[in-house]
Every structure is written in structure tokens, then in C-alpha cells.
Design a protein around this motif. Structure first.
Motif, PDB file in Angstrom:
ATOM      1  N   VAL A   1       0.518  -0.935   0.142  1.00 27.93           N
ATOM      2  CA  VAL A   1      -0.257   0.019   0.182  1.00 27.93           C
ATOM      3  C   VAL A   1       1.243   1.238  -0.323  1.00 27.93           C
ATOM      4  N   THR A   2       0.461   2.144  -1.020  1.00 26.04           N
ATOM      5  CA  THR A   2       1.580   3.228  -0.680  1.00 26.04           C
ATOM      6  C   THR A   2       1.236   3.955  -0.900  1.00 26.04           C
ATOM      7  N   ASP A   3       1.594   5.540  -0.376  1.00 28.66           N
ATOM      8  CA  ASP A   3       0.581   6.882   0.030  1.00 28.66           C
ATOM      9  C   ASP A   3       1.363   7.646  -1.425  1.00 28.66           C
ATOM     10  N   ASP A   4       0.361   8.573  -1.315  1.00 29.49           N
ATOM     11  CA  ASP A   4       0.231   9.419  -2.679  1.00 29.49           C
ATOM     12  C   ASP A   4       2.660  10.226  -3.157  1.00 29.49           C
ATOM     13  N   LEU A   5       3.202   9.960  -2.690  1.00 28.13           N
ATOM     14  CA  LEU A   5       4.224   9.400  -3.281  1.00 28.13           C
ATOM     15  C   LEU A   5       5.137   8.759  -3.581  1.00 28.13           C
ATOM     16  N   GLY A   6       4.355   7.623  -3.338  1.00 25.31           N
ATOM     17  CA  GLY A   6       5.013   6.038  -3.637  1.00 25.31           C
ATOM     18  C   GLY A   6       5.409   5.890  -2.834  1.00 25.31           C
ATOM     19  N   ARG A   7       5.800   6.041  -1.711  1.00 21.49           N
ATOM     20  CA  ARG A   7       6.212   4.990  -0.522  1.00 21.49           C
ATOM     21  C   ARG A   7       5.750   4.388  -0.245  1.00 21.49           C
ATOM     22  N   VAL A   8       5.561   2.723   0.460  1.00 20.09           N
ATOM     23  CA  VAL A   8       5.834   1.711   1.085  1.00 20.09           C
ATOM     24  C   VAL A   8       5.109   2.594   2.192  1.00 20.09           C
ATOM     25  N   ILE A   9       3.488   2.537   2.645  1.00 18.34           N
ATOM     26  CA  ILE A   9       3.206   2.669   3.903  1.00 18.34           C
ATOM     27  C   ILE A   9       2.819   1.381   4.600  1.00 18.34           C
ATOM     28  N   ALA A  10       1.874   0.117   4.169  1.00 19.21           N
ATOM     29  CA  ALA A  10       2.038  -0.551   4.256  1.00 19.21           C
ATOM     30  C   ALA A  10       1.470  -1.993   3.338  1.00 19.21           C
ATOM     31  N   ALA A  11       0.790  -3.166   4.004  1.00 23.06           N
ATOM     32  CA  ALA A  11       0.765  -4.288   2.570  1.00 23.06           C
ATOM     33  C   ALA A  11      -0.437  -4.607   3.253  1.00 23.06           C
ATOM     34  N   ALA A  12      -0.686  -5.218   1.936  1.00 27.03           N
ATOM     35  CA  ALA A  12      -2.117  -5.715   2.066  1.00 27.03           C
ATOM     36  C   ALA A  12      -1.671  -7.116   1.880  1.00 27.03           C
ATOM     37  N   ASN A  13      -3.185  -8.119   2.332  1.00 33.83           N
ATOM     38  CA  ASN A  13      -2.494 -10.075   1.516  1.00 33.83           C
ATOM     39  C   ASN A  13      -3.715 -10.332   1.672  1.00 33.83           C
ATOM     40  N   VAL A  14      -3.612 -11.278   1.302  1.00 30.24           N
ATOM     41  CA  VAL A  14      -5.468 -12.399   1.247  1.00 30.24           C
ATOM     42  C   VAL A  14      -4.115 -14.034   1.520  1.00 30.24           C
ATOM     43  N   ALA A  15      -4.990 -14.769   3.042  1.00 25.64           N
ATOM     44  CA  ALA A  15      -4.685 -15.968   3.162  1.00 25.64           C
ATOM     45  C   ALA A  15      -5.580 -16.725   2.678  1.00 25.64           C
ATOM     46  N   LEU A  16      -4.637 -17.541   2.429  1.00 27.92           N
ATOM     47  CA  LEU A  16      -5.929 -18.994   2.301  1.00 27.92           C
ATOM     48  C   LEU A  16      -5.224 -19.979   2.534  1.00 27.92           C
ATOM     49  N   HIS A  17      -6.013 -21.758   1.674  1.00 20.98           N
ATOM     50  CA  HIS A  17      -5.577 -22.362   2.001  1.00 20.98           C
ATOM     51  C   HIS A  17      -4.774 -22.946   0.852  1.00 20.98           C
ATOM     52  N   ALA A  18      -3.736 -23.324   1.112  1.00 19.19           N
ATOM     53  CA  ALA A  18      -2.482 -23.769   0.145  1.00 19.19           C
ATOM     54  C   ALA A  18      -2.631 -25.121  -0.949  1.00 19.19           C
ATOM     55  N   SER A  19      -4.410 -25.703  -0.214  1.00 20.95           N
ATOM     56  CA  SER A  19      -4.721 -26.942  -1.415  1.00 20.95           C
ATOM     57  C   SER A  19      -5.461 -25.859  -2.092  1.00 20.95           C
ATOM     58  N   ARG A  20      -6.116 -24.774  -2.237  1.00 23.53           N
ATOM     59  CA  ARG A  20      -6.664 -24.131  -3.070  1.00 23.53           C
ATOM     60  C   ARG A  20      -6.160 -23.818  -4.830  1.00 23.53           C
ATOM     61  N   GLY A  21      -4.909 -24.128  -4.646  1.00 21.68           N
ATOM     62  CA  GLY A  21      -4.149 -24.586  -6.194  1.00 21.68           C
ATOM     63  C   GLY A  21      -3.007 -24.835  -6.542  1.00 21.68           C
ATOM     64  N   THR A  22      -2.133 -24.694  -7.322  1.00 22.28           N
ATOM     65  CA  THR A  22      -0.793 -23.999  -7.213  1.00 22.28           C
ATOM     66  C   THR A  22      -0.382 -22.308  -7.149  1.00 22.28           C
ATOM     67  N   THR A  23       0.681 -22.715  -6.729  1.00 20.76           N
ATOM     68  CA  THR A  23       0.638 -21.276  -6.455  1.00 20.76           C
ATOM     69  C   THR A  23       0.865 -19.739  -7.548  1.00 20.76           C
ATOM     70  N   ASP A  24       0.825 -21.244  -8.476  1.00 20.33           N
ATOM     71  CA  ASP A  24       0.605 -19.757 -10.324  1.00 20.33           C
ATOM     72  C   ASP A  24      -0.862 -18.934 -10.305  1.00 20.33           C
ATOM     73  N   GLN A  25      -2.015 -20.464  -9.947  1.00 19.65           N
ATOM     74  CA  GLN A  25      -3.194 -20.432  -9.870  1.00 19.65           C
ATOM     75  C   GLN A  25      -3.905 -18.748  -8.443  1.00 19.65           C
ATOM     76  N   ILE A  26      -3.158 -19.698  -7.547  1.00 23.19           N
ATOM     77  CA  ILE A  26      -3.561 -18.413  -6.790  1.00 23.19           C
ATOM     78  C   ILE A  26      -3.079 -16.689  -7.423  1.00 23.19           C
ATOM     79  N   ARG A  27      -1.657 -17.266  -7.428  1.00 24.74           N
ATOM     80  CA  ARG A  27      -1.340 -15.749  -8.141  1.00 24.74           C
ATOM     81  C   ARG A  27      -2.086 -14.479  -9.451  1.00 24.74           C
ATOM     82  N   ASP A  28      -2.164 -16.215 -10.000  1.00 28.06           N
ATOM     83  CA  ASP A  28      -3.340 -15.186 -10.997  1.00 28.06           C
ATOM     84  C   ASP A  28      -4.950 -14.930 -10.689  1.00 28.06           C
TER      85      ASP A  28
END
Ligand code: PHB
Length: 557
Positions: A501-528
Motif C-alpha cells: 500500500v503506497t502513499d501519494d509519493l509512492g512510498r510503501v506505508i503498509a501491506a495488504a494480503n490475502v491468506a488462503l489454504h495451500a490446497s486452493r491451487g498451485t502458487t501460479d493459480q493463486i497468484r493469477d
């Protein structure tokens, strides 16, 4: 043609009705003590037909100024763009706020800047000290002139007609209900005596050039204020030093604060001279509303409301008044359309016509600014996380870097039961999490290396990266790609994808994530599947934070 002259009557017949109605709905929502309202209540409060409220609400929701939550409507942080437009165009916070903050530091007392708003006083800058004090006003709050120090300074220059307007307001609003920021008048005081006392303070302000508040608003609160004049000699605002009787009586505060307050005002007036001497920067074009919305929503979309709000924002796209021609250019609207929007804003008290164009008035802050300025980072992030969870059906969170850990500041759980029990405030070592990796990746190289040499990575699972070279590589990848995926390094079965998550100057101020069970798919599928909506949510959170913090300070803690 330039602006109509200030004396030329504005015919309400020329006003743009949907713009008037849209602003009436926003004002009604902002004035209500509850943050959420039903359309039926808004219809009652505004006197508009229910179907009109629905169309207004649909339009404002599509423009991002309102948000629907079930049957309720809420104001969004984006609405602060309007107050920001006033604050940017008046140029006062930009020129004066640094001086106010420096004075607060030197005196170790709260300092505020306020502007006159008809017979009221509106705060535009607060440099607060963290102390337990009964009241603390927000940027955008409006006070009655007679109940605070700056009021007497502004009233010292009132015309007889302005004084009459003040007296009429006292008579027609005996409880000060128009001023929700102050405790209601009790009705027990003798009104004539209170008015005479104010006139005495106005006289004193005229003679001494300063004004004192000895517990006018409530017991304990004392303040001293001086006027700040622009190069033409007009009083444009007042600076107050605010304290409490546990530290100062009103006279001792004057003695303690006045010398530094005076030199601060000198520096402020100097800054206003320098600002007036510099030519106003060219206006930025405002990003006009997306006209495909009109097609998408058909007759449910009030195009002239959207355009009118573009005009309001355009007036904030640079300091000083803006001509009709410049306004039309900045909004890419026909002049006749821009003119009718300007006349509507003038008619409603949000803008004034001056010889060299239109300028926004402090009344714009009534559109929800004080309340929205109190939103925490978590409150700003949560609706965007909820929308993300709705899309991906997995839990989403926001975290900040806190020492060598990440700390969760907001979280929205998917309805399915998750094995990990994470709440706001939970901490994890940054190196073992996806959010930690995007946050560490954004650090300057020196700090990143320091972090890696300082921590002793723990092997949470057989997959946990625990060596400095492996972690360095993971951080370099995160920095390059702009996201990170951690696959069962913190906990077996748990996969997490994060974006900054960046501010108006493009500085990283936080991070957002999605957490899921590894069985949901391959890492490529999860990423896509997850990365595009995750990035969109992170961008929206950053955009809202930028709007909210522009004049009210950072809320990343
Ligand atoms: C404030 O900034 O909170 C303030 C300023 C002047 C007053 C009272 C409060 O008279």
C-alpha cells in the motif's frame, strides 16, 4: 466573460437542481450524528422525494463519495476531496501550518488556525499536544464567534449588517444547534448579558489586537489568539494557543505565549507576502468523472451532479480564485455548463464570485470533513478489504512494519473457517510472512541488510526460509515484482499473497494480503486469481489514505 460581480444577485433559477440536491444529501448525512443513514431518513431530512434520493445516492455511490452497506449509506473518505479543495485553494495551511506546528513544539501547548465563516469560526489547522483535555476541535469544525478567542478578532471588522446577522442567528438558534462541535448553550444564561460581554471582547480585541478565551466553551479551556493579515491588510485567519487551567490561568497563558505567538504571526505574515508574490501555479486538470458511467447507469445517473462536483474539485486545483475560462478548461466542460455549476455553488455558499474569478469558501468543510478526518487507518482499509474478500472468498488483512515484526491493523475474515486465528494487533516476524516481505523489500538497502543481520529466523515449518541468502533473494524478488507470495513458511497449509500500500509519493506505508489454504491451487493459480484484485484493493486503500491525510497528518501508527 469572467465571474459575475460579487454584488450581482445570483438567480437560483440558474442553479443546477441535481447538484443542489446532491449537496443537500451530503450535507444532511454529514450533519447527522450517526455515520450511517437510510435513504428514507434522508428523504425526510432533505424534503426530497424518495426516488430523487435514490438517484442522488446511486450517482454519489458510483462517484465514490458514498458507500452502500446493506440498506445503509455511509460517507466515504473520498468526500474529503472537497474540503481539501478549499484548504488547497485558500493556500493558508500550505503557508502557515509549519509555523503553527513549530509554535506548538516551542510552547508545548496546542496551536490552531481558524478562518472566519460568516458569524462563525472554522478550524483549518490543528497542531495538538496530546493531553487530556475535555474538548479538542477537529479541522473543519465550526464554532460560534462569541464562544472562542478568534471570533472577537474577526468580529472587530464586522459591518453593521454582519453584526445584525450575528444577533439574528443568536435569536433564531438559541441553543447553538447549528454548531454541533460545541456543547449546547444551556439556555440558563442571560442572552443579553452574553451578547454585551462579546461586544466588550470585540472592543478589547480592536484596541489591543488580541483576544482571550477564558473558559467560554467549557470550564478549564483557555486560549489566546492573534489575527494574521494578508498583504492587503485583511484579517485572513487567527492563530490560537490553547491550554488548560490545570497549567495556566488565562492571564498567565497570555504572558507565557504572547511573545512567541507574536513572532510566529510575523513569520506567518511574511509567508503570506512571499506566497502572494509568487504567481499562482497553473491549475491541474481534474480527472473528470468517467462518462461511461452515464451509459452504464442510464437515467439513474445524474450527470449534472457529477459535473458540478468536478467543478467544485477544480476550484481546488490551484491556489487563489479561478476564472470561468480556467474552470471550464480544467474540467473539460462547456463554459455554459461550468458557469451554471459555479452559480449553484455560489448560491449555496460554497463559492464566492470575485473580480478575478471564483473561490471556494470554508463552508465546503460542512461536507463531512471533520468527521471523516477522524477515520483511523483500519477504518479506511476495512471496506476495501471487505470488497476484496467478497471477490476472492478468502480472508484479507492490512499490516504495518513494527520493529522486526509485522503488526495487523485491519482484517476481514472470509466466512469459511480459517485455521489461523489472527486478530488486529497480532504480530509475526516479518521475514516469514508475505506482508513482511513486501514491507522489508521497500526498506532502503542499508536497513534491509541490518534487519537480516539482526534477526535469527526460526524454522516454523520445513519450508521456512532461514538463511540470509535465501531471505535476501526473496526480498529482492518481492522488490522487483511488487508483490510476495509465501507458501507454508509460517504455518503448514497456509499460503499468503501480499502487495504494498503506497502513499501519494509512492512510498510503501503498509501491506495488504490475502491468506488462503495451500490446497486452493498451485502458487501460479493463486497468484493469477488473487493478485489483480489484491492490487486494486491496495491501490484504493492508498488513494483513500492520501485524501484523508493530505491536510490532517499521517495515521499510520
Ligand atoms: C482550539 O483550537 O481548540 C481553540 C481555539 C480557540 C479557542 C478555543 C479552542 O478559543
Amino acid at each position: 466573460m469572467t465571474a459575475s460581480s460579487p454584488d450581482e444577485p445570483v438567480s437560483p433559477d440558474d442553479a443546477v437542481r441535481p447538484l443542489e440536491r446532491g449537496l443537500a444529501v451530503l450535507r444532511a448525512m454529514a450533519a447527522d450524528p450517526s455515520p450511517r443513514q437510510r435513504p428514507s431518513d434522508l428523504a425526510r431530512e432533505t424534503g426530497l422525494a424518495r426516488s430523487t434520493v435514490d438517484r442522488v445516492a446511486t450517482t454519489l455511490t458510483r462517484l465514490g463519495h458514498l458507500r452502500a452497506d446493506g440498506r445503509d449509506l455511509l460517507l466515504t473518505p473520498r468526500l474529503m476531496e472537497f474540503g481539501n479543495a478549499y484548504l488547497a485553494s485558500c493556500g493558508l495551511p500550505e503557508a502557515l501550518a509549519p509555523h503553527a506546528f513549530a509554535l506548538a513544539d516551542r510552547l508545548d501547548e496546542s496551536v490552531s488556525i481558524a478562518v472566519p465563516d460568516e458569524d462563525g469560526v472554522r478550524f483549518i489547522t490543528q497542531a495538538p499536544r496530546r493531553r487530556t483535555m475535555a474538548v479538542s476541535f477537529r479541522i473543519g469544525d465550526l464554532l460560534p464567534a462569541e464562544r472562542c478567542a478568534p471570533g472577537a478578532l474577526f468580529a472587530a471588522r464586522w459591518t453593521e449588517a454582519e453584526r445584525e446577522r450575528w444577533l439574528t442567528r443568536r435569536r433564531t438558534d438559541p441553543l447553538d444547534s447549528r454548531f454541533p462541535a460545541v456543547p449546547k448553550r444551556t439556555g440558563a444564561e442571560d442572552d443579553r448579558k452574553a451578547e454585551a460581554a462579546f461586544e466588550d471582547r470585540v472592543r478589547a480585541a480592536r484596541e489591543t489586537g488580541l483576544s482571550v478565551d477564558d473558559q467560554l466553551i467549557e470550564p478549564g479551556l483557555v486560549a489566546v489568539a492573534l489575527p494574521v493579515r494578508d498583504p492587503s491588510g485583511a484579517t485572513v485567519c487567527a492563530v490560537s494557543v490553547v491550554s488548560h487551567t490545570s497549567r495556566h490561568t488565562a492571564p498567565s497563558l497570555v504572558e507565557h505565549a504572547l511573545p512567541r505567538l507574536r513572532s510566529t504571526v510575523d513569520a506567518m505574515e511574511h509567508a503570506l507576502h512571499a506566497q502572494a508574490a509568487a504567481p499562482p501555479p497553473p491549475a491541474d486538470a481534474v480527472a473528470a468523472f468517467d462518462s461511461s458511467l452515464k451509459e452504464e447507469l442510464g437515467s439513474g445517473f445524474l450527470q449534472s451532479l457529477a459535473r458540478g462536483l468536478d467543478v467544485l474539485r477544480a476550484l481546488g486545483s490551484r491556489r487563489g480564485p479561478m476564472s470561468l475560462a480556467d474552470t471550464a478548461r480544467a474540467t473539460a466542460l462547456p463554459r455554459a455548463t461550468a458557469r451554471r455549476a459555479l452559480i449553484t455553488l455560489q448560491h449555496l455558499g460554497y463559492a464566492a464570485a470575485e473580480p478575478d474569478g471564483y473561490r471556494l469558501l470554508p463552508r465546503v468543510m460542512d461536507l463531512g470533513f471533520p468527521r471523516l478526518s477522524q477515520l483511523t487507518f483500519a477504518q479506511i482499509a476495512r471496506p476495501h478489504l471487505a470488497a476484496l474478500v467478497e471477490q476472492v472468498h478468502e480472508s484479507a488483512s492490512v499490516a504495518v512494519l513494527d520493529g522486526d515484526d509485522i503488526r495487523y491493523v485491519a482484517r476481514v475474515a472470509a466466512s469459511r473457517i480459517m485455521r489461523v486465528d489472527i486478530t488486529v494487533g497480532t504480530r509475526f516476524p516479518a521475514y516469514a510472512t508475505s506482508m513482511g516481505r513486501v514491507l522489508l523489500a521497500a526498506l532502503p538497502e542499508r536497513e534491509r541488510l541490518d534487519h537480516l543481520s539482526r534477526v535469527t529466523p526460526r524454522r516454523f515449518t520445513p519450508r521456512t526460509k532461514t538463511t540470509v541468502p535465501a531471505l535476501s533473494r526473496a526480498l529482492a524478488t518481492a522488490a522487483r515484482e511488487g508483490w510476495a507470495l509465501v507458501d507454508q513458511e509460517l504455518e503448514e497449509g497456509l499460503c499468503s499473497l501480499a502487495a504494498p500500500v503506497t502513499d501519494d509519493l509512492g512510498r510503501v506505508i503498509a501491506a495488504a494480503n490475502v491468506a488462503l489454504h495451500a490446497s486452493r491451487g498451485t502458487t501460479d493459480q493463486i497468484r493469477d486469481a488473487v493478485l489483480p484484485p489484491l492490487r486494486e484493493a491496495a491501490r484504493r486503500i492508498g488513494d483513500d489514505l492520501a485524501v484523508v491525510s493530505r491536510f490532517t497528518g499521517s495515521r499510520i501508527r
